[in-house]
Design an enzyme around this catalytic site. Structure first.
Site, mmCIF file in Angstrom:
data_model
loop_
_atom_site.group_PDB
_atom_site.id
_atom_site.type_symbol
_atom_site.label_atom_id
_atom_site.label_comp_id
_atom_site.label_asym_id
_atom_site.label_seq_id
_atom_site.Cartn_x
_atom_site.Cartn_y
_atom_site.Cartn_z
ATOM 1 N N SER A 148 0.930 -1.136 -0.083
ATOM 2 C CA SER A 148 -0.026 0.054 0.097
ATOM 3 C C SER A 148 0.705 1.252 -0.129
ATOM 4 C CB SER A 148 -0.940 -0.011 1.018
ATOM 5 O OG SER A 148 -1.679 -1.026 1.298
HETATM 6 N N1 SAH Z 1 -1.693 -4.286 3.670
HETATM 7 C C1 SAH Z 1 -0.679 -4.596 2.465
HETATM 8 C C2 SAH Z 1 -1.336 -4.391 1.247
HETATM 9 C C3 SAH Z 1 -1.572 -5.255 0.630
HETATM 10 S S1 SAH Z 1 -2.562 -5.233 -1.153
HETATM 11 C C4 SAH Z 1 0.335 -3.643 2.707
HETATM 12 O O1 SAH Z 1 0.761 -2.727 3.612
HETATM 13 O O2 SAH Z 1 1.394 -3.760 1.805
HETATM 14 C C5 SAH Z 1 -4.091 -6.080 -0.531
HETATM 15 C C6 SAH Z 1 -3.962 -7.495 -0.188
HETATM 16 O O3 SAH Z 1 -5.325 -8.073 0.036
HETATM 17 C C7 SAH Z 1 -3.185 -8.753 -1.021
HETATM 18 O O4 SAH Z 1 -2.250 -9.406 -0.537
HETATM 19 C C8 SAH Z 1 -4.285 -9.660 -1.393
HETATM 20 O O5 SAH Z 1 -3.882 -10.711 -1.595
HETATM 21 C C9 SAH Z 1 -5.261 -9.542 -0.014
HETATM 22 N N2 SAH Z 1 -6.706 -9.939 -0.071
HETATM 23 C C10 SAH Z 1 -7.610 -9.827 -1.063
HETATM 24 N N3 SAH Z 1 -8.715 -10.442 -0.913
HETATM 25 C C11 SAH Z 1 -8.542 -10.775 0.336
HETATM 26 C C12 SAH Z 1 -9.307 -11.744 1.176
HETATM 27 N N4 SAH Z 1 -10.674 -12.009 0.815
HETATM 28 N N5 SAH Z 1 -9.139 -12.154 2.305
HETATM 29 C C13 SAH Z 1 -7.807 -11.680 2.735
HETATM 30 N N6 SAH Z 1 -6.946 -11.071 1.812
HETATM 31 C C14 SAH Z 1 -7.237 -10.699 0.701
#
Ligand code: SAH
Length: 224
Positions: free
Chosen positions: A69
């Protein structure tokens, strides 16, 4: 200590200070959040080839079609959850590489986090261990379901966008608790904040955003 934690040049503490000043100029004002963003070495969460871009205020690829993010968004969501509150038990959905997890773990006492892609979750665990973070529990699962056993939560933060807010997540909010998440289809997402009151949940819109989609089901352990 892991020598990578210190950082040099473009990953140094001074570079992080400049990021914090940019966030401040963009309207982030919660000093707890700004201090934590200054403390967390974002470069350890991304590929070494991209480390020199770690303190640009931008999302970067972390593999499996996902991104780390943007610092502004992490700060904005965290600030929106904290405003006039001191949440004790928080659920994060979408651990990814664990950057937002690390920011939150330094602010709230108990943190639970769910990721659907097993190899990303494994990497997040390693990253947080390297930082000495020990107040987080991890789950490989589908965030649409939340994590009822540890709730209700004072705060829930979701890092991926579903078409609509999952009722299950709202139902895991404690009285006064807040759910902060993006909602809507690609290109038309808004950041929303729900606050649970005795009479139901109050919804506020916090502006347009751009997140990866919240997908149902899990992927893993071999990345299937
Ligand atoms: N918070 C992270 C951002 C990750 S991007 C950071 O700080 O870098 C969003 C993430 O949500 C991805 O890794 C994706 O695999 C996850 N995601 C998407 N749908 C999801 C679900 N239903 N349950 C859990 N994780 C999910």
């Amino acid at each position: 200590m892991d020598p990578r934690l210190d950082g040099i040049g473009l990953t140094s503490a001074r570079t992080r200070d400049r990021l914090v000043e940019r966030l401040r100029a963009q309207g982030i004002h919660d000093e707890t959040v700004l201090a934590r963003i200054r403390d967390v070495p974002r470069h350890i969460f991304i590929d070494e080839a991209l480390a020199s871009r770690a303190y640009e205020d931008t999302a970067l690829p972390i593999g499996y079609g996902q991104t780390i993010s943007q610092p502004y968004i992490v700060a904005r969501m965290t600030e929106a959850m904290l405003e006039r509150r001191s949440p004790r038990t928080v659920l994060e959905v979408g651990t990814g590489c664990g950057y937002q997890t690390a920011v939150l773990a330094g602010i709230v006492p108990r943190l639970f986090t769910i990721e659907r892609i097993a190899p990303l979750l494994a990497r997040a665990k390693e990253n947080l261990r390297a930082l000495g973070v020990d107040n987080v529990r991890f789950r490989h699962g589908d965030g649409y379901e939340g994590w009822r056993a540890n709730g209700p939560y004072d705060g829930i933060l979701v890092a991926a966008a579903p078409p609509e807010v999952p009722a299950e997540l709202l139902s895991q909010l404690a009285p006064g608790g807040r759910l902060v998440m993006p909602v809507g289809p690609e290109g038309r997402q808004v950041l929303v904040r729900y606050t649970r009151r005795e009479t139901g949940c109050v919804r506020e819109e916090l502006g347009p955003v751009s997140f990866v989609p919240l997908l149902a089901g899990v992927v893993g352990p071999a990345g299937r």
